[in-house]
Write a protein that holds these residues in place. Sequence first.
Motif, PDB file in Angstrom:
ATOM      1  N   GLN A 111      54.110  64.298  35.969  1.00 52.00           N
ATOM      2  CA  GLN A 111      54.564  65.293  36.940  1.00 52.00           C
ATOM      3  C   GLN A 111      55.938  65.790  36.566  1.00 52.00           C
ATOM      4  O   GLN A 111      56.736  65.081  35.970  1.00 52.00           O
ATOM      5  CB  GLN A 111      54.499  64.772  38.359  1.00 52.00           C
ATOM      6  CG  GLN A 111      55.401  63.634  38.737  1.00 52.00           C
ATOM      7  CD  GLN A 111      55.220  63.267  40.203  1.00 52.00           C
ATOM      8  OE1 GLN A 111      55.158  64.126  41.081  1.00 52.00           O
ATOM      9  NE2 GLN A 111      55.125  61.984  40.474  1.00 52.00           N
ATOM     10  N   SER A 147      58.205  72.257  39.142  1.00 58.51           N
ATOM     11  CA  SER A 147      57.678  73.556  38.709  1.00 58.51           C
ATOM     12  C   SER A 147      58.778  74.611  38.631  1.00 58.51           C
ATOM     13  O   SER A 147      58.587  75.643  38.005  1.00 58.51           O
ATOM     14  CB  SER A 147      56.585  74.041  39.660  1.00 58.51           C
ATOM     15  OG  SER A 147      57.157  74.450  40.900  1.00 58.51           O
ATOM     16  N   GLU A 185      59.035  71.962  44.334  1.00 59.29           N
ATOM     17  CA  GLU A 185      57.600  71.855  44.084  1.00 59.29           C
ATOM     18  C   GLU A 185      57.387  71.079  42.785  1.00 59.29           C
ATOM     19  O   GLU A 185      58.111  71.272  41.807  1.00 59.29           O
ATOM     20  CB  GLU A 185      56.975  73.244  43.955  1.00 59.29           C
ATOM     21  CG  GLU A 185      55.480  73.218  43.707  1.00 59.29           C
ATOM     22  CD  GLU A 185      54.913  74.601  43.497  1.00 59.29           C
ATOM     23  OE1 GLU A 185      54.161  75.058  44.372  1.00 59.29           O
ATOM     24  OE2 GLU A 185      55.226  75.221  42.448  1.00 59.29           O
ATOM     25  N   TYR A 186      56.391  70.211  42.797  1.00 56.20           N
ATOM     26  CA  TYR A 186      56.052  69.393  41.632  1.00 56.20           C
ATOM     27  C   TYR A 186      54.652  69.750  41.155  1.00 56.20           C
ATOM     28  O   TYR A 186      53.751  69.976  41.962  1.00 56.20           O
ATOM     29  CB  TYR A 186      56.107  67.906  41.972  1.00 56.20           C
ATOM     30  CG  TYR A 186      57.490  67.452  42.350  1.00 56.20           C
ATOM     31  CD1 TYR A 186      58.394  67.025  41.377  1.00 56.20           C
ATOM     32  CD2 TYR A 186      57.912  67.460  43.679  1.00 56.20           C
ATOM     33  CE1 TYR A 186      59.674  66.613  41.718  1.00 56.20           C
ATOM     34  CE2 TYR A 186      59.189  67.053  44.022  1.00 56.20           C
ATOM     35  CZ  TYR A 186      60.062  66.638  43.044  1.00 56.20           C
ATOM     36  OH  TYR A 186      61.335  66.246  43.387  1.00 56.20           O
ATOM     37  N   LEU A 187      54.480  69.796  39.839  1.00 61.67           N
ATOM     38  CA  LEU A 187      53.168  69.989  39.225  1.00 61.67           C
ATOM     39  C   LEU A 187      52.726  68.653  38.661  1.00 61.67           C
ATOM     40  O   LEU A 187      53.441  68.039  37.863  1.00 61.67           O
ATOM     41  CB  LEU A 187      53.236  71.028  38.102  1.00 61.67           C
ATOM     42  CG  LEU A 187      51.960  71.202  37.273  1.00 61.67           C
ATOM     43  CD1 LEU A 187      50.808  71.689  38.146  1.00 61.67           C
ATOM     44  CD2 LEU A 187      52.205  72.162  36.131  1.00 61.67           C
ATOM     45  N   SER A 237      53.325  66.772  51.704  1.00 61.55           N
ATOM     46  CA  SER A 237      53.664  68.059  51.112  1.00 61.55           C
ATOM     47  C   SER A 237      53.905  69.078  52.209  1.00 61.55           C
ATOM     48  O   SER A 237      53.211  69.075  53.222  1.00 61.55           O
ATOM     49  CB  SER A 237      52.533  68.552  50.206  1.00 61.55           C
ATOM     50  OG  SER A 237      52.884  69.789  49.605  1.00 61.55           O
ATOM     51  N   LYS A 253      44.884  69.350  37.656  1.00 63.81           N
ATOM     52  CA  LYS A 253      46.268  69.660  38.026  1.00 63.81           C
ATOM     53  C   LYS A 253      46.347  70.047  39.489  1.00 63.81           C
ATOM     54  O   LYS A 253      45.437  70.661  40.024  1.00 63.81           O
ATOM     55  CB  LYS A 253      46.803  70.804  37.167  1.00 63.81           C
ATOM     56  CG  LYS A 253      46.840  70.473  35.691  1.00 63.81           C
ATOM     57  CD  LYS A 253      47.388  71.620  34.884  1.00 63.81           C
ATOM     58  CE  LYS A 253      47.408  71.234  33.400  1.00 63.81           C
ATOM     59  NZ  LYS A 253      48.091  72.234  32.592  1.00 63.81           N
ATOM     60  N   LYS A 298      49.619  70.906  42.736  1.00 70.93           N
ATOM     61  CA  LYS A 298      51.028  71.062  43.089  1.00 70.93           C
ATOM     62  C   LYS A 298      51.249  70.543  44.503  1.00 70.93           C
ATOM     63  O   LYS A 298      50.359  70.622  45.348  1.00 70.93           O
ATOM     64  CB  LYS A 298      51.436  72.534  43.039  1.00 70.93           C
ATOM     65  CG  LYS A 298      51.339  73.156  41.668  1.00 70.93           C
ATOM     66  CD  LYS A 298      51.660  74.633  41.739  1.00 70.93           C
ATOM     67  CE  LYS A 298      51.475  75.297  40.394  1.00 70.93           C
ATOM     68  NZ  LYS A 298      51.684  76.738  40.465  1.00 70.93           N
TER      69      LYS A 298
END
Length: 124
Positions: free
Chosen positions: A35, A38, A47-49, A72, A104, A106
């Motif tokens: 992770q 983003s 925000e995390y991918l 989230s 994937k 987010k």
Amino acid sequence: MAAALKFILSAINLFLFISNGAGLACHLSDIIIQQAKSGRIVEGKPEYLVTVSNKCECPQSKVVLQCYGLSSVEPVNPQAIRAVDDESCMVAGGRPIARGSPVKFKYAWLTPQDFPVVSSHVNC
């Protein structure tokens, strides 16, 4: 001569057995969670991918991660990951994750969450 031919045929059978995946062993450690931020900010949270990959030759299905409800402030794609209880999440609806075909998703939260792999089913 017959012994040499028998040895060669045995070696070929062993090679075919291994190359067809029957000799491969997959482990939970073959499921890789990566992770990164983003670069987007959602409601004041980064925000995390997250990328869930399988490095084993055999697909692994029913991949469950520890997620504690998957916090989230933005909607998370339920086809990529969904909570199954207060502690666990199912990846890809339980469908197989093949090598080279990562899943994937987010999420946006104040800090990155840990996603330890809890279980999977090897399809080989």
